[in-house]
Design a protein around this motif. Structure first.
Motif, PDB file in Angstrom:
ATOM      1  N   ASP A 197       0.915  -1.246  -0.007  1.00 21.47           N
ATOM      2  CA  ASP A 197      -0.138   0.191  -0.007  1.00 21.47           C
ATOM      3  C   ASP A 197       1.011   1.233  -0.197  1.00 21.47           C
ATOM      4  OD1 ASP A 197      -2.274  -1.541   0.157  1.00 21.47           O
ATOM      5  OD2 ASP A 197      -2.258  -1.689   2.576  1.00 21.47           O
ATOM      6  N   GLU A 198       0.253   2.267  -0.555  1.00 24.25           N
ATOM      7  CA  GLU A 198       0.919   3.702  -0.622  1.00 24.25           C
ATOM      8  C   GLU A 198       0.967   4.075   1.077  1.00 24.25           C
ATOM      9  OE1 GLU A 198       0.356   8.341  -2.009  1.00 24.25           O
ATOM     10  OE2 GLU A 198      -0.835   6.534  -3.018  1.00 24.25           O
ATOM     11  N   LEU A 199       2.061   4.492   1.463  1.00 26.30           N
ATOM     12  CA  LEU A 199       2.418   4.929   2.828  1.00 26.30           C
ATOM     13  C   LEU A 199       2.773   3.672   3.860  1.00 26.30           C
ATOM     14  CD1 LEU A 199       0.016   7.898   3.459  1.00 26.30           C
ATOM     15  CD2 LEU A 199       2.227   7.796   2.507  1.00 26.30           C
ATOM     16  N   GLY A 200       2.644   2.484   3.387  1.00 25.82           N
ATOM     17  CA  GLY A 200       2.962   1.239   3.786  1.00 25.82           C
ATOM     18  C   GLY A 200       4.507   0.674   3.779  1.00 25.82           C
ATOM     19  N   GLY A 201       5.246   1.668   3.508  1.00 19.21           N
ATOM     20  CA  GLY A 201       6.685   1.252   3.264  1.00 19.21           C
ATOM     21  C   GLY A 201       7.267   0.489   4.443  1.00 19.21           C
ATOM     22  N   MET A 202       7.025   1.262   5.586  1.00 19.90           N
ATOM     23  CA  MET A 202       7.784   0.718   6.976  1.00 19.90           C
ATOM     24  C   MET A 202       7.314  -0.560   7.185  1.00 19.90           C
ATOM     25  SD  MET A 202       9.729   3.424   8.017  1.00 19.90           S
ATOM     26  CE  MET A 202      10.309   2.481   9.685  1.00 19.90           C
ATOM     27  N   ALA A 203       6.121  -1.047   6.927  1.00 16.65           N
ATOM     28  CA  ALA A 203       5.653  -2.482   7.380  1.00 16.65           C
ATOM     29  C   ALA A 203       6.377  -3.477   6.261  1.00 16.65           C
ATOM     30  CB  ALA A 203       4.179  -2.638   7.053  1.00 16.65           C
ATOM     31  N   ALA A 204       6.568  -2.889   4.793  1.00 15.58           N
ATOM     32  CA  ALA A 204       7.172  -3.715   3.927  1.00 15.58           C
ATOM     33  C   ALA A 204       8.564  -3.776   4.196  1.00 15.58           C
ATOM     34  CB  ALA A 204       6.990  -3.242   2.494  1.00 15.58           C
ATOM     35  N   MET A 205       9.078  -2.564   4.791  1.00 14.81           N
ATOM     36  CA  MET A 205      10.657  -2.633   4.821  1.00 14.81           C
ATOM     37  C   MET A 205      10.954  -3.725   6.144  1.00 14.81           C
ATOM     38  SD  MET A 205      12.893   0.394   6.366  1.00 14.81           S
ATOM     39  CE  MET A 205      12.486  -0.141   7.999  1.00 14.81           C
ATOM     40  N   PHE A 206      10.139  -3.636   7.087  1.00 15.67           N
ATOM     41  CA  PHE A 206      10.466  -4.464   8.106  1.00 15.67           C
ATOM     42  C   PHE A 206      10.571  -5.960   7.840  1.00 15.67           C
ATOM     43  CE2 PHE A 206      10.408  -0.813  10.853  1.00 15.67           C
ATOM     44  CZ  PHE A 206      11.501  -0.874  11.587  1.00 15.67           C
ATOM     45  N   THR A 207       9.385  -6.245   6.740  1.00 15.43           N
ATOM     46  CA  THR A 207       9.374  -7.753   6.359  1.00 15.43           C
ATOM     47  C   THR A 207      11.037  -8.049   5.849  1.00 15.43           C
ATOM     48  OG1 THR A 207       7.333  -7.303   5.684  1.00 15.43           O
ATOM     49  CG2 THR A 207       8.640  -9.286   4.696  1.00 15.43           C
ATOM     50  N   MET A 208      11.447  -7.017   5.338  1.00 20.23           N
ATOM     51  CA  MET A 208      12.864  -7.275   4.490  1.00 20.23           C
ATOM     52  C   MET A 208      14.000  -7.236   5.617  1.00 20.23           C
ATOM     53  SD  MET A 208      13.059  -4.729   1.106  1.00 20.23           S
ATOM     54  CE  MET A 208      12.964  -3.367   1.952  1.00 20.23           C
ATOM     55  N   MET A 209      13.772  -6.279   6.438  1.00 20.56           N
ATOM     56  CA  MET A 209      14.745  -5.691   7.594  1.00 20.56           C
ATOM     57  C   MET A 209      14.841  -7.071   8.644  1.00 20.56           C
ATOM     58  SD  MET A 209      16.441  -2.967   7.386  1.00 20.56           S
ATOM     59  CE  MET A 209      16.832  -2.348   9.014  1.00 20.56           C
ATOM     60  N   ASN A 210      13.723  -7.625   9.085  1.00 23.34           N
ATOM     61  CA  ASN A 210      13.651  -8.475  10.012  1.00 23.34           C
ATOM     62  C   ASN A 210      14.534  -9.865   9.437  1.00 23.34           C
ATOM     63  OD1 ASN A 210      12.397  -7.016  12.260  1.00 23.34           O
ATOM     64  ND2 ASN A 210      10.589  -7.598  11.456  1.00 23.34           N
ATOM     65  N   ASN A 211      14.233 -10.271   8.300  1.00 20.84           N
ATOM     66  CA  ASN A 211      14.987 -11.235   7.765  1.00 20.84           C
ATOM     67  C   ASN A 211      16.506 -10.835   7.590  1.00 20.84           C
ATOM     68  OD1 ASN A 211      16.207 -12.631   5.152  1.00 20.84           O
ATOM     69  ND2 ASN A 211      14.233 -13.603   5.191  1.00 20.84           N
ATOM     70  N   ALA A 212      16.859  -9.796   7.199  1.00 18.09           N
ATOM     71  CA  ALA A 212      17.856  -9.362   7.036  1.00 18.09           C
ATOM     72  C   ALA A 212      19.023  -9.416   8.396  1.00 18.09           C
ATOM     73  CB  ALA A 212      18.234  -7.965   6.108  1.00 18.09           C
ATOM     74  N   ARG A 213      18.264  -8.665   9.153  1.00 14.11           N
ATOM     75  CA  ARG A 213      19.004  -8.891  10.607  1.00 14.11           C
ATOM     76  C   ARG A 213      19.111 -10.124  11.120  1.00 14.11           C
ATOM     77  NH1 ARG A 213      15.236  -3.735  13.221  1.00 14.11           N
ATOM     78  NH2 ARG A 213      16.522  -2.444  12.284  1.00 14.11           N
ATOM     79  N   LEU A 214      18.637 -11.238  10.881  1.00 12.49           N
ATOM     80  CA  LEU A 214      18.968 -12.695  11.114  1.00 12.49           C
ATOM     81  C   LEU A 214      20.322 -12.943  10.420  1.00 12.49           C
ATOM     82  CD1 LEU A 214      15.660 -14.585  11.763  1.00 12.49           C
ATOM     83  CD2 LEU A 214      17.053 -13.545  13.442  1.00 12.49           C
ATOM     84  N   ASN A 215      20.115 -12.691   9.115  1.00  6.78           N
ATOM     85  CA  ASN A 215      21.200 -13.108   8.082  1.00  6.78           C
ATOM     86  C   ASN A 215      22.461 -12.095   8.400  1.00  6.78           C
ATOM     87  OD1 ASN A 215      19.742 -14.976   6.854  1.00  6.78           O
ATOM     88  ND2 ASN A 215      18.758 -13.685   5.307  1.00  6.78           N
ATOM     89  N   VAL A 216      22.346 -11.015   8.796  1.00  6.32           N
ATOM     90  CA  VAL A 216      23.595 -10.454   9.291  1.00  6.32           C
ATOM     91  C   VAL A 216      24.194 -10.812  10.670  1.00  6.32           C
ATOM     92  CG1 VAL A 216      24.598  -8.161  10.053  1.00  6.32           C
ATOM     93  CG2 VAL A 216      23.056  -8.256   8.015  1.00  6.32           C
ATOM     94  N   GLY A 217      23.395 -11.309  11.602  1.00 11.54           N
ATOM     95  CA  GLY A 217      23.882 -12.156  12.635  1.00 11.54           C
ATOM     96  C   GLY A 217      24.505 -13.352  12.067  1.00 11.54           C
ATOM     97  N   LEU A 218      23.790 -13.988  10.982  1.00  8.28           N
ATOM     98  CA  LEU A 218      24.744 -15.167  10.565  1.00  8.28           C
ATOM     99  C   LEU A 218      26.018 -15.115   9.883  1.00  8.28           C
ATOM    100  CD1 LEU A 218      24.081 -18.218   9.860  1.00  8.28           C
ATOM    101  CD2 LEU A 218      23.354 -17.244   7.458  1.00  8.28           C
ATOM    102  N   GLN A 219      26.062 -13.854   9.469  1.00  8.59           N
ATOM    103  CA  GLN A 219      27.418 -13.404   9.077  1.00  8.59           C
ATOM    104  C   GLN A 219      28.345 -13.220  10.118  1.00  8.59           C
ATOM    105  OE1 GLN A 219      26.500  -9.466   7.061  1.00  8.59           O
ATOM    106  NE2 GLN A 219      27.033 -10.345   5.124  1.00  8.59           N
ATOM    107  N   GLY A 220      28.133 -13.017  11.566  1.00  3.35           N
ATOM    108  CA  GLY A 220      28.760 -12.981  12.415  1.00  3.35           C
ATOM    109  C   GLY A 220      29.397 -14.565  12.653  1.00  3.35           C
ATOM    110  N   VAL A 221      28.525 -15.341  12.524  1.00  5.09           N
ATOM    111  CA  VAL A 221      28.834 -16.814  12.655  1.00  5.09           C
ATOM    112  C   VAL A 221      29.705 -17.336  11.369  1.00  5.09           C
ATOM    113  CG1 VAL A 221      27.936 -19.162  12.616  1.00  5.09           C
ATOM    114  CG2 VAL A 221      26.622 -17.356  13.468  1.00  5.09           C
ATOM    115  N   GLN A 222      29.398 -16.910  10.192  1.00  2.00           N
ATOM    116  CA  GLN A 222      30.324 -17.199   9.079  1.00  2.00           C
ATOM    117  C   GLN A 222      31.661 -16.663   9.255  1.00  2.00           C
ATOM    118  OE1 GLN A 222      28.484 -14.789   6.000  1.00  2.00           O
ATOM    119  NE2 GLN A 222      26.620 -16.002   5.908  1.00  2.00           N
TER     120      GLN A 222
END
Length: 566
Positions: free
Chosen positions: A281-306
């Motif tokens: 939705d228009e003006l729904g960018g933050m909700a969509a962003m956090f869909t990306m960000m929450n996934n990305a945050r786990l994968n960045v944590g995984l980079q610490g393991v890597q």
């Protein structure tokens, strides 16, 4: 030193921390049978060791290169990435409806770990693509999903996240990129984004940029943000890349590390002809962003393991080979000396603990996808821990790796310094670790009246056996009560030490469990090391975290004399 995938420990953690057999018993993840899991771990291990690891040093020394026509990767990288695509490794966790294999996110996590331990710079490309896939799965239209998901799933096209701008770092609400309706359902995009990992390269046929922008008359701050799909090349009538989409690579950053990953400044719409599509939705960018960000945050944590895994492997190998000093009247390898042993054991135990933490969080992703509300709440609580603590551990372990090498660690040719340099960005991007700590105490602790935190504490307390671990769990609970009753600045001042306390408690819980269950692994050498790492972690790392309670409850007033102007 040749890279060796950490298959044995990955399999152990999947079995005893993730509970992969229980996930495979669900219809959605029925494909994750034991033989499939073994084949995936063995296959990606062989691929990463043979194709990606040999390019890690080249990526650091040669690096990505800017040209007027776009970014050029070092020789051999495009071919190695193509081999990744042809092997189907990007499709592991994508739903079958879009050309994926539909396996659990936890299995995808293991695949990304192996790729990143072999070559963390190159592994950033598929890591970011995973975030783009998640955003389209949850917020894309059926047409957008049909056009983009199959190509993103294979990795034939890569994805990016375009959030940051020159005047707006972590303050996303300050962004100025504009999106104007074109009258045909598409939008004209104009603005500049910075710090865009793999914002351009020559490895794939198209790059799918997900761009945050403001629409006309949008309110100020984060409420006025929308998300747009902006491909490098517009698609023709057959869904294939066609004409260029007015996106210019202004420059690439000269960075401390990750030289093999181009970090771009991108200009959208300099000629007024950059076309995007609204996602969600228009003006729904933050909700969509956090869909990306929450996934990305786990994968960045995984980079610490890597990076911790790679640094530990190299340090152990070097310590076995480096002859210096004498023991019992004979020349000795440095691994025989107690202080070197201490560092290597710390590296090993911290790496295994970080792996357990991130994989445990990944398991909650899978259980939440099955409709488990408690797993979703636990995932919310664990995400800042996984991102922040695992990346802190990546920095700690790579620094110890340099120390194990001694003076040779400070010399670039050994490669130990590269791990240290590559790791340092991970506590910064996808939300600095301070932001993760603020999120933990400001949003996650109070969730549902503290129910998610209370549930985690109850589960840890029910299983914990060692006195130091039980004491730390109690201290975390008491500190959390203090923070919840504190004023905002005091809560924020103590947030980072508290995040570390709680992360170590969770890691200690998972490591203690691992030590108990290690005798089921079958391999005596693996069992001995796992039990030793568990003892070390619970006996030495856990007690250290108890000392953080004072910092976690200290008033913010203690911090403000620094830099005071009057």
């Amino acid at each position: 030193m040749p890279f060796t995938p950490a298959i044995a420990d990955q399999r152990f953690v999947l079995d005893h921390i993730v509970g992969i057999a229980a996930l495979a018993a669900e219809a959605r993840f029925a494909g994750a049978s034991a033989d499939v899991v073994d084949a995936v771990l063995d296959g990606i291990g062989a691929f990463a060791a043979g194709e990606w690891a040999p390019l890690n040093r080249l990526g650091d020394t040669v690096g990505a290169r800017w040209t007027p026509a776009g970014v050029v990767m070092p020789d051999g990288v495009a071919a190695a990435y193509k081999a990744y695509v042809e092997g189907g490794w990007g499709t592991i966790g994508v739903p079958e409806a879009w050309g994926g294999q539909g396996l659990p996110f936890a299995i995808q996590t293991a695949v990304l770990e192996t790729l990143g331990s072999a070559n963390m710079s190159l592994a950033l490309a598929p890591t970011l693509t995973v975030g783009a896939i998640e955003a389209l799965l949850h917020h894309g239209t059926p047409t957008q999903q049909a056009l983009y998901l199959p190509k993103l799933a294979t990795g034939e096209w890569t994805g990016t996240m375009n959030l940051t701008e020159p005047q707006a770092g972590s303050d996303v609400g300050a962004l100025k990129t504009r999106a104007t309706p074109r009258g045909d359902g598409t939008w004209s995009i104009q603005g500049t984004k910075i710090f865009i990992s793999f914002g351009d390269h020559d490895m794939a046929d198209n790059i799918v940029h997900l761009v945050l922008a403001r629409t006309p008359d949008a309110p100020a701050g984060t409420r006025g943000i929308s998300l747009f799909l902006v491909p490098k090349y517009r698609l023709d009538a057959d869904g294939n890349p066609g004409e260029a989409n007015d996106i210019r690579v202004v420059s690439i950053e000269h960075k401390m590390g990750l030289h093999g990953s181009p970090t771009c400044v991108l200009a959208f719409g300099d000629e007024g002809d950059c076309v995007g599509e609204l996602i969600g939705d228009e003006l729904g960018g933050m909700a969509a962003m956090f869909t990306m960000m929450n996934n990305a945050r786990l994968n960045v944590g995984l980079q610490g393991v890597q990076i911790a895994e790679a640094a530990t492997q190299q340090a152990v190998a070097y310590a076995r080979e480096r002859i210096q000093g004498r023991r019992e009247g004979r020349p000795a390898a440095i691994i025989e000396f107690p202080d070197v042993r201490r560092m290597l054991m710390r590296m090993t135990a911290e790496t295994q603990a970080a792996r357990a933490l991130v994989y445990y969080a990944a398991a909650q992703v899978d259980r939440a996808a099955l409709g488990d509300a408690a797993a979703r709440a636990r995932l919310e609580l664990l995400t800042p821990l996984a991102k922040a603590h695992a990346t802190d551990i990546g920095c700690l372990v790579t620094s110890l790796g340099v120390q194990v090498h001694g003076g040779m660690g400070y010399i670039e040719e050994t490669g130990a310094a590269q791990f240290f340099r590559d790791a340092r960005i991970t506590p910064i991007y996808e939300g600095t670790n301070g932001i993760q700590a603020a999120d933990l105490v400001g949003r996650k602790l109070p969730m549902a009246g503290g129910a998610a935190f209370a549930s985690l504490v109850a589960d840890m307390r029910a299983e914990a056996e060692a006195a130091p671990l039980r004491a730390l769990i109690d201290a975390c609970e008491a500190t959390a009560r203090t923070l919840l009753d504190a004023v905002d600045d005091d809560r924020l001042a103590g947030s980072t030490p508290f995040l570390t306390m709680l992360s170590v408690a969770v890691c200690g819980w998972l490591m203690e469990r691992s030590g108990r269950l290690a005798d089921t692994a079958g391999d005596p050498a693996f069992t001995a090391l796992k039990q030793a790492a568990a003892r070390f972690y619970v006996g030495q790392v856990v007690p250290e975290a108890m000392g953080l309670a004072a910092a976690a409850t200290a008033p913010a007033a203690d911090l403000y004399p620094l830099g005071s102007t009057g």
